[in-house]
Write a protein that holds these residues in place. Structure first.
Motif, mmCIF file in Angstrom:
data_model
loop_
_atom_site.group_PDB
_atom_site.id
_atom_site.type_symbol
_atom_site.label_atom_id
_atom_site.label_comp_id
_atom_site.label_asym_id
_atom_site.label_seq_id
_atom_site.Cartn_x
_atom_site.Cartn_y
_atom_site.Cartn_z
ATOM 1 N N ASN D 6 0.855 -1.174 0.000
ATOM 2 C CA ASN D 6 0.000 0.000 0.000
ATOM 3 C C ASN D 6 0.890 1.223 0.000
ATOM 4 O OD1 ASN D 6 -2.312 -1.779 0.748
ATOM 5 N ND2 ASN D 6 -0.996 -2.035 2.537
ATOM 6 N N ASN D 7 0.382 2.327 -0.511
ATOM 7 C CA ASN D 7 1.161 3.552 -0.478
ATOM 8 C C ASN D 7 1.214 4.054 0.957
ATOM 9 O OD1 ASN D 7 2.311 6.023 -0.646
ATOM 10 N ND2 ASN D 7 0.948 6.806 -2.257
ATOM 11 N N PRO D 8 2.375 3.974 1.585
ATOM 12 C CA PRO D 8 2.432 4.365 3.002
ATOM 13 C C PRO D 8 2.095 5.832 3.218
ATOM 14 C CG PRO D 8 4.637 3.907 2.129
ATOM 15 C CD PRO D 8 3.670 3.523 1.070
ATOM 16 N N MET D 9 2.201 6.652 2.181
ATOM 17 C CA MET D 9 1.864 8.073 2.320
ATOM 18 C C MET D 9 0.394 8.266 2.685
ATOM 19 S SD MET D 9 4.361 10.272 1.722
ATOM 20 C CE MET D 9 6.078 10.043 1.226
ATOM 21 N N ILE D 17 6.357 0.617 9.989
ATOM 22 C CA ILE D 17 7.723 0.743 10.471
ATOM 23 C C ILE D 17 8.272 2.044 9.925
ATOM 24 C CG2 ILE D 17 10.016 -0.301 10.377
ATOM 25 C CD1 ILE D 17 8.565 -3.017 10.000
ATOM 26 N N PRO D 18 8.765 2.922 10.794
ATOM 27 C CA PRO D 18 9.064 4.285 10.328
ATOM 28 C C PRO D 18 10.382 4.409 9.575
ATOM 29 C CG PRO D 18 9.480 4.107 12.684
ATOM 30 C CD PRO D 18 8.949 2.771 12.239
ATOM 31 N N THR D 23 9.395 6.787 3.028
ATOM 32 C CA THR D 23 9.924 6.317 1.741
ATOM 33 C C THR D 23 10.250 4.839 1.851
ATOM 34 O OG1 THR D 23 12.155 6.918 2.453
ATOM 35 C CG2 THR D 23 10.948 8.550 1.160
ATOM 36 N N PRO D 24 10.381 4.160 0.712
ATOM 37 C CA PRO D 24 10.769 2.740 0.798
ATOM 38 C C PRO D 24 12.170 2.611 1.384
ATOM 39 C CG PRO D 24 10.766 3.514 -1.482
ATOM 40 C CD PRO D 24 10.135 4.591 -0.657
ATOM 41 N N GLN D 25 12.359 1.539 2.138
ATOM 42 C CA GLN D 25 13.673 1.228 2.687
ATOM 43 C C GLN D 25 14.424 0.449 1.616
ATOM 44 O OE1 GLN D 25 13.300 -0.947 6.290
ATOM 45 N NE2 GLN D 25 15.474 -1.308 6.539
ATOM 46 N N SER D 26 15.689 0.787 1.402
ATOM 47 C CA SER D 26 16.389 0.129 0.314
ATOM 48 C C SER D 26 17.849 -0.090 0.667
ATOM 49 C CB SER D 26 16.298 0.991 -0.953
ATOM 50 O OG SER D 26 17.011 0.376 -1.989
ATOM 51 N N SER D 63 6.948 10.724 9.710
ATOM 52 C CA SER D 63 5.683 10.202 9.170
ATOM 53 C C SER D 63 4.632 11.290 9.077
ATOM 54 C CB SER D 63 5.144 9.069 10.055
ATOM 55 O OG SER D 63 6.033 8.000 10.092
ATOM 56 N N MET D 64 4.845 12.375 9.801
ATOM 57 C CA MET D 64 3.917 13.502 9.723
ATOM 58 C C MET D 64 4.021 14.223 8.374
ATOM 59 S SD MET D 64 2.146 13.980 12.571
ATOM 60 C CE MET D 64 2.173 13.693 14.357
#
Lengths: 320, 320, 320, 320, 320, 320
Positions: D6-9, D17-18, D23-26, D63-64
């Motif tokens: 899902n789009n975490p935005m 998980i923050p 953004t995606p974790q990479s 996340s805000m």
């Protein structure tokens, strides 16, 4: 009395103007059995202050309380007429003696109506003027749960600090030292006269070390032996509780009793001849989590159940 | 020495520049029996830091302490000459080994004057350089009250973190593992070598589960059996205490000992041959209520009473 | 799965994006044995909210956990494949019933892969939709450690609040009341139906008073007697723990169990037939010190060790 | 890369998980334009520590953030490929020089992939090893928003504290002092060499008094005049902001800039030739409300918009 | 005087027993030019208390101060002999009038030695007894930076609360109302006499609205016009500052001045004929971040620079 | 109505059961001009919750308010009959639509009595059901001071979150978009439809950047131009204020307006045709210092002065 449209006991706990235990607020004393009172006074403190804010925070957290006790299944609100009569009104707050007179005046009026007071302090000096009001005829016995004896002669050259009330009460003849027990005493002193006065006059001190060794049940037996069947007052200093539970107090002493033990002690008073009680020394500025006030509110609720049963059974006995 | 106009012990507890226990501040070491020392160092911590601020907050809360112990009625200030000698001075704070040398230098000077040090950390790495200073002749025994053994070989590729001091001390021959007992150990590890090193060398570990089963009195008997009559150091890591009492520490482990138990353990050392002690790992940024520092101050006071009695009775014996 | 360059277990505890226990984050469910799940939902709370923030704070504090259990020497990560599968995804958060469907959908997928879920709430209402997902065939038994029975019929005119899940589960036939035990129950109620429903249907309630009297070991025996060998779920409400340890919760009740007792209870489940577990009602806004989340993380770790041992030994049995 | 279902935005801000900005974790660096990096290091601090916990708290509060800038209507995630590449991995944390090498190594790898780093500290010493990694060919210019010049020669006998990075960078030839501007400087010093070094080498200092007098727009003009069109790095020390906004830092100085002014300064960099940026000195233990981390996250988002526009327009120019 | 082995100004800011500004602690008044004094008294407060703890927390945070002012490049410690002379000693704390006598006695001794006092309160009532001590010959002028005029006639039936000191001082003839200016006044009142007394006697009130309109520079001009060249006292109530900066005070009023404005006001006094100053009403229990105490310490440092320059230039003039 | 024995306005500010502004608590609506109302509801929040606790904390801090405004010298209690009528009673709290009906019902009753409501939220969704109750005849104009437009179409698939009320109100025809102005708007969005809806329908948005450029006086002129002389409602979202002042809110956005600006805006409404107002989104769990609630209480007091003047002058006009 305020017209209550809904039973506040059933509201979400964060709703409504906070009275003690969500009881109705009342200035009409007629017909009341038990008055819940706030005494926002901490002018007799020589350490950290803040207990002046105690009644408000205890009222707020007391919304967490509900009606029926999970052990005894007592619902005090079914047994007695209970109301929050507000705070003591002070004409003076900068002079300890004058402030104590304001307190005594307030409680005399309650006493004249035959109402049993259950109070939230305020510092421990308030117990002295309360006792002055409700012991017109003869001295009372005392169950004092506390880290300190509060039997000093003077603090900072004053006879009326929060470290002296019970010495004064004995001297004034309104407290019967032979029917007085102090539980949970601990912490270094400076000098040791605060520990000497009591035993010299017959007060029974249960230091924390003896408390731990005996356990709650045996201490209760000792309490009942000491206070007997005479009129007895309960004074609960929140600093009796370990500061991990109750950090919100002015002179915390580590190594205190637990809340389970405190609840056990109060429940052990069931059937005693209680004439009033207070919970003191809750200092909200040092109680970030609100847990100290929650404990104070719960202890008040536990005492309320005991008081209500006692008044109810007396009334019933009289009727029968 | 600073000219003291009034006895600070009798002042309101919030008054005055805070020294440990409101003792006089002194840079003159002549004639001192016990030195209260701050070691504001936490450069060897791999978790949450902040213990560098420990000495200040402990000094502040130590004003709550008074003179006479309520159980033993010992007044340490009547038995010995006690002063706050300030903090260790650091020339370097960014290199663990160099900082440890600064600590050792400071304590060597105290040791040369025959002064017994009672210290407030700082992280637990500080005990190693303190031991280096005060064990000139022969290794000491150790009573370590702690959640962790601090006997790792390395943390983050360093031999000198706060998880390694007692392994180093054994290796350096300044700590006698056979006269060492570790109490309150608990919490998962990663790997398990930190639990294996001690027993392999004769260290007695009392895990929290055994502690709970035995109770304080039997643990004290075990302590006295292990350390015997030889010179013994006490190292009290505040994380031995449960974090509900002492949240202000870097690596809290739930399920710890209570303050009543901790006080019992210290009192059980009465009559032991103590040559120094420390209370470490108080991290004020995680101690919003100040309760952790209050516990640390009270434990220091409890140890101070033991130390003062021991020094006094030795001095008396010598005189006699 | 994310490529992990370094073993996060060996990193300083403040490093890295926080997953539960520093396990790898995974959206690939193939081959997983145990899934660590967050359920950030508190829409069914009638008191103080904030448990929606629970999973994040528990993840953060769970970095304090390490691998090897100090009593059993179990390393769950050696026995099973364990990953953090993230949070339940919600399409709806303003309707309790719809939100519960989102939860059930998420857990059904885990269940289809044969994965055992260990969850962090969220309010206690989440256990109902979890049970719906994992009890396809027959009702489970329950070990519920909690201050409240959560067996009300309605709160604020709703059948699906956090005070009702176990009544609903019994009614829906997914919870076997005769294999259900509730431990730590206390606090006044309003009305008393929440205490009556359970026993009427065979639920065993261990009030805090009985708990204190029996002690942990006897309670464990009672637990094992009640749940037997059938599939059993563990639901740990953080408010079972005394608020001095765990202030960060919505409806704190004083006089609760200690963390040592809680750890003892969990360890007593070793060898039981556990099919899932959750830790709920951690509300970070009321948990300034983070201790509540630390307890929740540690309890999750304790359960994880039990679950991993059980899955490992089953797998081994099958192989043999 | 983690498969994002899902789009975490669009998730509630407390879910998941923050990662930085959700953004995606990479860990796969191929094709990334901008890397969001955490540098959890505060070993070079001589005052209050805690910045090691900065990246985690900034990730949490980030996340805000949402996608589209309300002034420029830029959506950086549409212009560039942006990911959270995690924290710098440290082999050593107890030696400043060794830790700085770990940092440089990490950023060199990003630099080799042509990725622009946007970092969250950590103490201000981290900017030096970052600059070492990304200034292979020629020195960069610098926009430093800060309460302190960080141009001391030594602190506590160390050349590599958080008070010395920019002096070192000038000496190492990786920072062009003539293209360096320091904004918001204030607070007493001890000695004054920290103010003298910069101007002597051509650094432009805008003390807070001049800042207040000029206003944001004129300061921006001065910034653009100083840094010109060459490659420029932005280093934002959170203590530039007044501590009423940003209390969570180690060496707060009252009388700082406001967040509106800070946002204005960053927006004034639109179109500059930025090659990287960092936000440093966020110390969560002193940031009870989380506001400091919220500011840091928002400043990172503001910089991200500038960086993304710059990279996008360059790429477009190249394509055309 | 305490022998200082190392220059505490160069120590890490968390080291050492905290005196004001890390100056030497002294009880020897000979040769001192400026005395830094603590007045831990809040017995005259009718709102939230806690200012009794002010001096300690201000001392603690004042370690953040350094020597050389970044605008004027004044180093006060090079110009004058400055020491921390400790706290006022109280014989009485429960009677406002008696406590005020203790304060006056302490300052008379300083005055006899020709020492200029710079004090940290304590509540605002302390300024009255300080003025009594240092205005032997003729009334002083006053620069009062404050949210409230503190010119009530009575609070809670007392003439000597923290809301009345300047009315009393005018009545006692020790304050010259025509050379008095009050800056930052705001907040509702009840009744309005507190606003009427001053103007009636010639006091110049600059309400916050006028302050905002004029700006700092014009207000400074007005200050200098009002106080002229006569002896002038500065009384800085921390509640003049907006509570976003300075929450730690008993009666916060929103809409206050900023710290930049406050620093500007103090710097505008350069060259005035100052005879003493105080910073009052810092209440640490409401100052979780310590920012209020940091502001108080910085304002004290700013005043110290002005005082030192004035004393130095006078001494030089005399010598020449 | 409760019999008030003493004027609570003259009591120490920590005394008494806290009603809004210490006004009398009343359930009798006859003769009231202005009702102070609490709306403890935050069920429509998709971010951090806690605004359900807003009314209680605002009541508590509102005791800091006094009677006479320091600029206008208006005493609202002399002009109108004002009482605290308690909190909205909820039959349902788990369904947004049902809860909104409870709110509308409560306000309809006030409206029937001709009472102007001044409310404390609660989340911003409450303004919609309030408007439904008080706009029987024709749509109102709106002065909305807010960080967000709250004109989204949906949040989390719901039409009735706290991000949608004003879009709904326009669609329902109870809000006149052409007489609506939104002030202080800022922060990124996701998507941008929340900024597009308003202008498309005639709403005037003053982003924070324009606000800063124009200054308060010109914005007031714009407000008066937009709302004209028609009936106008004021909705004050506390997140309009910068989070350094008001951290206690669910979705803080840095770079907000100051309290001096907010007070200026409200005072600029003097003489407008106000028919009601609310202050919303105060979330006490994130407001450790209480400053957010203090601001809310002061803004309510500022609005109360405006409302009272308006009602008084209308009544006077009618009489004349």
């Amino acid at each position: 009395m305020v017209e209550i449209m809904n039973n506040p006991m059933n509201e979400p706990r964060y709703c409504g103007i906070p009275t003690f235990m969500r009881t109705p607020q009342s200035t009409d004393l007629n017909g009341l059995d038990i008055a819940l009172v706030g005494v926002p006074y901490d002018g007799a403190v020589e350490a950290r202050s803040g207990a002046r804010q105690g009644p408000r925070q205890i009222r707020d957290m007391s919304s967490m309380m509900r009606a029926i006790h999970h052990v005894t299944r007592v619902n005090p609100y079914k047994l007695c007429r209970i109301a929050d009569v507000g705070d003591v009104h002070f004409n003076q707050i900068f002079d300890v003696v004058a402030s104590h007179i304001d307190i005594t005046d307030f409680y005399k009026r309650l006493h004249d109506f035959g109402i049993v007071p259950l109070s939230a302090g305020g510092d421990h000096s308030i117990t002295l003027p309360i006792l002055r009001a409700i012991t017109a005829d003869h001295p009372v016995g005392l169950v004092q749960i506390d880290a300190h004896t509060d039997c000093c002669d003077e603090e900072m050259n004053s006879k009326y600090s929060h470290g002296t009330p019970f010495r004064r009460a004995v001297e004034e003849g309104i407290l019967d030292p032979k029917r007085t027990i102090q539980i949970g005493i601990r912490g270094a002193a400076n000098p040791d006269e605060c520990w000497e006065f009591g035993p010299k006059h017959g007060i029974r001190i249960v230091y924390i070390e003896e408390f731990t060794k005996l356990g709650v049940e045996k201490v209760i037996r000792e309490v009942r032996r000491v206070v007997g069947v005479g009129p007895t007052y309960v004074s609960f200093d929140i600093d009796s509780i370990d500061p991990s539970f109750a950090p919100g107090t002015g002179t915390p002493e580590i190594g205190g009793i637990t809340t389970i033990e405190a609840q056990g002690l109060i429940r052990g008073l069931r059937g005693s001849n209680l004439v009033g009680a207070d919970v003191v020394e809750v200092s909200p500025p040092f109680d970030a989590s609100g847990n100290t006030a929650l404990i104070a509110a719960t202890i008040m609720y536990e005492i309320l159940c005991i008081l209500a049963e006692k008044i109810y059974s007396e009334a019933k006995r009289e009727k029968d």
